[in-house]
Design a protein around this motif. Structure first.
Motif, short mmCIF file in Angstrom:
data_model
loop_
_atom_site.label_atom_id
_atom_site.label_comp_id
_atom_site.label_asym_id
_atom_site.label_seq_id
_atom_site.Cartn_x
_atom_site.Cartn_y
_atom_site.Cartn_z
N ASP A 160 0.84 -1.18 0.00
CA ASP A 160 0.00 0.00 0.00
C ASP A 160 0.89 1.24 0.00
O ASP A 160 1.94 1.27 0.64
CB ASP A 160 -0.90 -0.01 1.24
N ARG A 161 0.46 2.28 -0.70
CA ARG A 161 1.29 3.46 -0.86
C ARG A 161 1.46 4.27 0.42
O ARG A 161 2.38 5.09 0.52
CB ARG A 161 0.72 4.36 -1.97
N VAL A 162 0.61 4.04 1.41
CA VAL A 162 0.77 4.69 2.72
C VAL A 162 1.07 3.67 3.80
O VAL A 162 1.95 3.85 4.64
CB VAL A 162 -0.50 5.50 3.09
N GLN A 163 0.36 2.53 3.78
CA GLN A 163 0.48 1.55 4.84
C GLN A 163 1.70 0.63 4.70
O GLN A 163 2.09 -0.02 5.66
CB GLN A 163 -0.78 0.69 4.90
N GLY A 164 2.27 0.56 3.51
CA GLY A 164 3.43 -0.30 3.30
C GLY A 164 3.04 -1.73 2.94
O GLY A 164 1.98 -1.97 2.37
N ALA A 208 -8.66 3.96 5.50
CA ALA A 208 -8.03 2.75 6.00
C ALA A 208 -9.03 1.76 6.57
O ALA A 208 -8.67 0.61 6.85
CB ALA A 208 -6.99 3.11 7.08
N ASP A 209 -10.30 2.16 6.74
CA ASP A 209 -11.31 1.19 7.18
C ASP A 209 -11.56 0.12 6.14
O ASP A 209 -12.09 -0.95 6.45
CB ASP A 209 -12.62 1.91 7.53
N LEU A 210 -11.15 0.37 4.90
CA LEU A 210 -11.32 -0.61 3.83
C LEU A 210 -10.05 -1.39 3.54
O LEU A 210 -9.98 -2.16 2.58
CB LEU A 210 -11.81 0.09 2.55
N LEU A 211 -9.06 -1.21 4.38
CA LEU A 211 -7.77 -1.86 4.15
C LEU A 211 -7.88 -3.38 4.14
O LEU A 211 -7.32 -4.05 3.27
CB LEU A 211 -6.79 -1.41 5.23
N ASP A 212 -8.62 -3.95 5.10
CA ASP A 212 -8.69 -5.41 5.16
C ASP A 212 -9.62 -6.00 4.09
O ASP A 212 -9.70 -7.22 3.93
CB ASP A 212 -9.08 -5.91 6.55
N SER A 213 -10.31 -5.15 3.34
CA SER A 213 -11.09 -5.63 2.19
C SER A 213 -10.24 -5.76 0.94
O SER A 213 -10.62 -6.49 0.01
CB SER A 213 -12.25 -4.65 1.89
N THR A 214 -9.11 -5.09 0.91
CA THR A 214 -8.30 -5.03 -0.31
C THR A 214 -7.81 -6.41 -0.78
O THR A 214 -7.90 -6.71 -1.97
CB THR A 214 -7.13 -4.06 -0.13
N HIS A 233 -4.37 3.78 1.22
CA HIS A 233 -5.39 3.90 2.26
C HIS A 233 -5.01 5.01 3.23
O HIS A 233 -3.98 4.95 3.90
CB HIS A 233 -5.56 2.57 2.99
N LEU A 234 -5.88 6.02 3.28
CA LEU A 234 -5.62 7.21 4.08
C LEU A 234 -5.98 6.97 5.55
O LEU A 234 -6.83 6.13 5.86
CB LEU A 234 -6.46 8.37 3.53
N SER A 298 4.13 12.64 2.87
CA SER A 298 3.81 13.32 4.13
C SER A 298 2.54 12.81 4.79
O SER A 298 2.21 13.20 5.91
CB SER A 298 3.66 14.83 3.87
N ILE A 299 1.81 11.92 4.10
CA ILE A 299 0.56 11.40 4.66
C ILE A 299 0.88 10.43 5.80
O ILE A 299 1.64 9.48 5.60
CB ILE A 299 -0.25 10.67 3.58
N PRO A 300 0.32 10.64 6.99
CA PRO A 300 0.58 9.70 8.09
C PRO A 300 -0.14 8.38 7.85
O PRO A 300 -1.20 8.33 7.23
CB PRO A 300 0.01 10.43 9.32
N SER A 301 0.44 7.30 8.34
CA SER A 301 -0.19 5.99 8.20
C SER A 301 -1.19 5.77 9.33
O SER A 301 -1.14 6.43 10.36
CB SER A 301 0.86 4.88 8.20
#
Length: 311
Positions: A160-164, A208-214, A233-234, A298-301
């Motif tokens: 993921d581009r923010v979560q890694g 990020a609430d949809l992260l585990d759906s990915t 995921h923001l 710069s977006i926080p994870s």
């Protein structure tokens, strides 16, 4: 709205559900997806995810579009409504059925909840109806059944581009999940995959609430032969009790006035650093600055809550 380009490399989208007015968390998602598309000279599509009529609020879809216009967000092409795309979802199910990858499920919620296996979304379906081959020959029974996809013990990885880096074992953590409910409503997991592919979406920016759906969506993309978009995921916006902003937590709607201050707050939430002087400017100046200075680094994870292996 902006004219559609035939040679766009980047194509993003904002896909709200019309269950009420947009709140600050929705604004953050809209802003992040819009800026990521525009800073890459890409297209930004709007899709209304109105799959579940009982959850919809009359007029909410129209209000979302009006608000986006007041915020100065211009979308490309026509707005797509999932309620008008059932034929596409049926065709995807038919393709999976032809490959023997789905099966009808007649289990009640109570039976599923009784499963001894627990995953990241609750009880993991035990596969009871996988071994009931006689039922799937009865078309009348099929109309009253849910449809599940076979997951087995496949594990999927993505960056993921923010979560890694993330990994999830779908069979163990989720189980055979529903693609169409017993009441005939198509599941979000199926509809979003079909729509993203049909709209040639290359980048998905969402909460990020949809992260585990990915991983489930990537799994379906692979089964259906679709390309896999890049995901970002923001971080989630929460209230003082740590709850995600939503209609259920009585989140305040985005105001139709004083839009610059709300956009500035959302931009700062995403780790950007707009000058205070932008508040005294206009929407055109704001968007020019925001697009030019958009920094994804710069977006926080957000916190993964132990649902994934993160490196």
């Amino acid at each position: 709205m902006e004219a559609k380009s035939e040679n766009t490399i980047y194509r993003g989208r904002f896909a709200p559900s019309p269950t009420g007015p947009l709140h600050f968390g929705s604004l953050v998602t809209a802003l992040g997806s819009y800026l990521d598309a525009k800073s890459n000279n890409g297209e930004w599509l709007v899709r209304i995810e109105d799959l579940d009529p009982p959850r919809e609020v009359p007029g909410a879809a129209r209000d979302v579009l009006v608000l986006l216009e007041k915020l100065g967000m211009e979308w490309d092409g026509e707005v797509v409504y999932q309620s008008q795309r059932h034929d596409f979802y049926r065709a995807a199910l038919a393709k999976l059925k032809k490959q023997a990858l789905i099966y009808p499920c007649f289990c009640s919620r109570k039976q599923v909840a009784a499963s001894r296996l627990t995953g990241i979304d609750g009880p993991v379906y035990a596969g009871t109806c996988r071994s009931a081959p006689g039922k799937d020959q009865n078309s009348e029974l099929q109309k009253r059944s849910a449809v599940r996809v076979k997951t087995d013990m496949l594990c999927l990885e993505l960056t993921d581009r923010v979560q890694g880096f993330l990994s999830q074992c779908i069979g163990q953590d989720i189980g055979d999940f529903v693609l169409r409910r017993a009441d005939g409503v198509f599941a979000y997991q199926l509809a979003v995959v079909v729509d993203d592919a049909d709209q040639c979406v290359t980048h998905v920016v969402r909460g990020a609430d949809l992260l585990d759906s990915t991983p489930r969506q990537i799994f379906l993309q692979q089964l259906l032969g679709y390309p896999v978009p890049a995901y970002m995921h923001l971080p989630l916006v929460t209230n003082q009790r740590g709850e995600k902003l939503s209609k259920q937590t009585f989140a305040a709607p985005v105001r139709h006035f004083d839009v610059l201050s709300q956009l500035m707050a959302a931009l700062r939430f995403l780790g950007q650093n707009p000058p205070q002087g932008l508040l005294d400017s206009n929407l055109e100046t704001f968007w020019q600055w925001a697009v030019l200075h958009w920094q994804t680094d710069s977006i926080p994870s957000s916190v993964a809550s132990g649902k994934f292996t993160i490196k």
